[in-house]
Design a protein around this motif. Structure first.
Motif, mmCIF file in Angstrom:
data_model
loop_
_atom_site.group_PDB
_atom_site.id
_atom_site.type_symbol
_atom_site.label_atom_id
_atom_site.label_comp_id
_atom_site.label_asym_id
_atom_site.label_seq_id
_atom_site.Cartn_x
_atom_site.Cartn_y
_atom_site.Cartn_z
ATOM 1 N N TYR A 1 -4.548 5.861 -9.947
ATOM 2 C CA TYR A 1 -4.595 4.415 -10.159
ATOM 3 C C TYR A 1 -4.310 3.716 -8.831
ATOM 4 C CZ TYR A 1 -4.504 0.087 -12.801
ATOM 5 O OH TYR A 1 -4.816 -1.160 -13.308
ATOM 6 N N ALA A 2 -5.038 2.638 -8.580
ATOM 7 C CA ALA A 2 -4.829 1.832 -7.375
ATOM 8 C C ALA A 2 -4.648 0.378 -7.767
ATOM 9 C CB ALA A 2 -6.013 1.977 -6.425
ATOM 10 N N ALA A 3 -3.770 -0.315 -7.054
ATOM 11 C CA ALA A 3 -3.540 -1.743 -7.304
ATOM 12 C C ALA A 3 -3.247 -2.419 -5.969
ATOM 13 C CB ALA A 3 -2.368 -1.941 -8.264
ATOM 14 N N GLN A 4 -3.458 -3.732 -5.927
ATOM 15 C CA GLN A 4 -3.185 -4.442 -4.684
ATOM 16 C C GLN A 4 -2.988 -5.926 -4.938
ATOM 17 O OE1 GLN A 4 -6.979 -3.816 -2.444
ATOM 18 N NE2 GLN A 4 -7.164 -6.030 -2.548
ATOM 19 N N ASN B 1 -3.670 -11.723 0.216
ATOM 20 C CA ASN B 1 -3.875 -13.156 0.480
ATOM 21 C C ASN B 1 -3.809 -13.362 1.988
ATOM 22 O OD1 ASN B 1 -4.042 -15.926 0.470
ATOM 23 N ND2 ASN B 1 -1.985 -16.264 -0.354
ATOM 24 N N GLY B 2 -4.969 -13.371 2.623
ATOM 25 C CA GLY B 2 -5.010 -13.524 4.070
ATOM 26 C C GLY B 2 -4.523 -12.266 4.766
ATOM 27 N N VAL B 3 -3.354 -12.361 5.440
ATOM 28 C CA VAL B 3 -2.759 -11.181 6.070
ATOM 29 C C VAL B 3 -1.548 -10.685 5.294
ATOM 30 C CG1 VAL B 3 -3.585 -11.730 8.385
ATOM 31 C CG2 VAL B 3 -1.357 -12.607 7.636
ATOM 32 N N LEU B 4 -1.249 -11.322 4.183
ATOM 33 C CA LEU B 4 -0.122 -10.907 3.342
ATOM 34 C C LEU B 4 -0.663 -9.993 2.245
ATOM 35 C CD1 LEU B 4 2.921 -11.241 2.651
ATOM 36 C CD2 LEU B 4 2.234 -13.130 1.149
ATOM 37 N N GLY B 5 -0.250 -8.733 2.274
ATOM 38 C CA GLY B 5 -0.827 -7.818 1.305
ATOM 39 C C GLY B 5 0.079 -6.664 0.930
ATOM 40 N N CYS B 6 -0.129 -6.165 -0.271
ATOM 41 C CA CYS B 6 0.547 -4.970 -0.759
ATOM 42 C C CYS B 6 -0.515 -4.086 -1.401
ATOM 43 C CB CYS B 6 1.623 -5.331 -1.783
ATOM 44 S SG CYS B 6 2.473 -3.900 -2.514
ATOM 45 N N PHE B 7 -0.544 -2.821 -1.000
ATOM 46 C CA PHE B 7 -1.552 -1.884 -1.464
ATOM 47 C C PHE B 7 -0.850 -0.638 -1.983
ATOM 48 C CE2 PHE B 7 -2.880 -4.441 2.081
ATOM 49 C CZ PHE B 7 -4.047 -5.033 1.625
ATOM 50 N N VAL B 8 -1.252 -0.180 -3.159
ATOM 51 C CA VAL B 8 -0.574 0.943 -3.805
ATOM 52 C C VAL B 8 -1.620 1.912 -4.347
ATOM 53 C CG1 VAL B 8 1.109 1.658 -5.536
ATOM 54 C CG2 VAL B 8 1.247 -0.649 -4.543
ATOM 55 N N ALA C 1 2.022 1.628 -10.302
ATOM 56 C CA ALA C 1 1.296 0.818 -9.323
ATOM 57 C C ALA C 1 1.394 -0.670 -9.639
ATOM 58 C CB ALA C 1 -0.165 1.256 -9.275
ATOM 59 N N THR C 2 1.226 -1.034 -10.893
ATOM 60 C CA THR C 2 1.261 -2.444 -11.256
ATOM 61 C C THR C 2 2.674 -3.025 -11.129
ATOM 62 O OG1 THR C 2 1.432 -1.813 -13.598
ATOM 63 C CG2 THR C 2 -0.750 -2.313 -12.764
ATOM 64 N N LYS C 3 3.686 -2.212 -11.384
ATOM 65 C CA LYS C 3 5.070 -2.669 -11.212
ATOM 66 C C LYS C 3 5.364 -2.969 -9.743
ATOM 67 C CE LYS C 3 9.548 -3.216 -11.959
ATOM 68 N NZ LYS C 3 10.055 -4.530 -12.446
ATOM 69 N N ILE C 4 4.923 -2.105 -8.846
ATOM 70 C CA ILE C 4 5.168 -2.312 -7.415
ATOM 71 C C ILE C 4 4.495 -3.593 -6.934
ATOM 72 C CG2 ILE C 4 4.662 -1.401 -5.108
ATOM 73 C CD1 ILE C 4 5.067 1.431 -6.357
ATOM 74 N N CYS D 1 4.765 12.043 -14.893
ATOM 75 C CA CYS D 1 5.283 11.657 -13.577
ATOM 76 C C CYS D 1 4.107 11.233 -12.703
ATOM 77 C CB CYS D 1 6.020 12.817 -12.916
ATOM 78 S SG CYS D 1 7.535 13.337 -13.749
ATOM 79 N N THR D 2 4.418 10.641 -11.562
ATOM 80 C CA THR D 2 3.363 10.200 -10.658
ATOM 81 C C THR D 2 3.850 10.191 -9.216
ATOM 82 O OG1 THR D 2 1.755 8.427 -10.224
ATOM 83 C CG2 THR D 2 3.967 7.750 -10.885
ATOM 84 N N THR D 3 2.918 10.269 -8.299
ATOM 85 C CA THR D 3 3.198 9.996 -6.900
ATOM 86 C C THR D 3 3.001 8.503 -6.667
ATOM 87 O OG1 THR D 3 0.913 10.211 -6.108
ATOM 88 C CG2 THR D 3 2.202 12.250 -6.327
ATOM 89 N N ALA D 4 3.391 8.031 -5.495
ATOM 90 C CA ALA D 4 3.126 6.636 -5.130
ATOM 91 C C ALA D 4 3.129 6.491 -3.619
ATOM 92 C CB ALA D 4 4.152 5.696 -5.743
ATOM 93 N N ALA D 5 2.151 5.757 -3.119
ATOM 94 C CA ALA D 5 2.105 5.403 -1.692
ATOM 95 C C ALA D 5 1.892 3.902 -1.594
ATOM 96 C CB ALA D 5 0.981 6.146 -0.991
ATOM 97 N N VAL D 6 2.665 3.264 -0.733
ATOM 98 C CA VAL D 6 2.676 1.804 -0.628
ATOM 99 C C VAL D 6 2.529 1.390 0.829
ATOM 100 C CG1 VAL D 6 3.978 -0.314 -1.075
ATOM 101 C CG2 VAL D 6 4.254 1.672 -2.585
#
Length: 248
Positions: free
Chosen positions: A20-23, A26-33, A52-55, A101-106
């Motif tokens: 699963y991927a989420a992000q 907004n311009g240069v402000l971003g969070c990618f998971v 992902a959605t919680k992060i 369980c899951t992995t996560a990269a942010v």
């Protein structure tokens, strides 16, 4: 300047997709998971999605009251810890997926400071002027074999213990994430790749550099990398997910 991103999240040769991927961007402000649910544990596709959605939700809440703090090191650590407890709490209410369980990269950035944090073997790559500047270390038995000098980093891709993880989100005990902060502004030629093992097993780091440097957009680079992957996989390949972020 703004950040551009592109994502693929494919089922591969499996019966269902646990990636699963989420992000938030907004311009240069971003969070990618990017998250990868553990394939042998029932319900891990749920764990990866809610993680992902919680992060991203936590990032947005911080950014709403103070954008300059949202990408800082301590906040990124808290995003992962909050996600872990959220997954554990969800599992307690849904015992059918108690083992999931899951992995996560942010990757979180405000354009000036960029922080990377991960748990598991979903990787983070950071490129300066299209050259690899940072690569996360997997939390796996294969990575331990590298640190003991038994194999090289490149040999992780084919090592027998590559998918045996030492830290995951949603387990009984919380393992701290690895966190790396880049305290200089992002510039054209900089890029971030977050990807699951179903992707990085088949796309080499020098190929990533080449495809980024020869592409005008993250979507174009991702298309080239996926073409490499598809030439190498068999019909039983794992789910594969990747997000590419580039400064434009």
């Amino acid at each position: 300047m703004v950040l551009l991103s592109s994502t693929i999240c494919k089922i591969g040769g499996r019966d269902y997709n646990q990636d699963y991927a989420a992000q938030s961007l907004n311009g240069v402000l971003g969070c990618f998971v990017v998250c990868d649910g553990l394939g042998s544990y029932a319900g891990s596709e749920v764990a990866s999605k809610i993680c992902a959605t919680k992060i991203v939700g936590d990032f947005n809440r911080v950014a709403e009251y103070d954008p300059s703090r949202a990408a800082k090191r301590n906040f990124c650590k808290s995003y992962l810890e909050n996600a872990h407890h959220y997954v554990v709490s969800y599992k307690e209410r849904n015992p059918k997926i108690a083992s999931s369980c899951t992995t996560a990269a942010v990757a979180a950035t405000d354009g000036k400071t960029t922080t990377f944090a991960h748990i598991g073997d979903t990787r983070i790559y950071f490129f300066k002027k299209f050259k690899l500047a940072y690569q996360s270390k997997d939390h796996s038995l294969s990575q331990l074999a590298v640190e003991m000098g038994h194999i090289t980093t490149a040999q992780i891709r084919t090592h027998k213990d590559q998918n045996k993880l030492t830290r995951v989100i949603g387990s009984e005990y919380y393992g701290q994430p690895d966190v790396e902060t880049v305290s200089e502004p992002l510039a054209p030629g900089d890029a971030i790749i977050l990807c699951t093992d179903g992707f990085w097993e088949y796309v080499l780091e020098d190929e990533m550099e080449h495809d980024l440097a020869s592409s005008k957009t993250p979507g174009e680079a991702l298309q080239k990398m996926e073409a490499r992957l598809l030439k190498r996989v068999d019909k039983f390949n794992d789910n594969y997910t990747a997000t590419i972020v580039m400064m434009n």
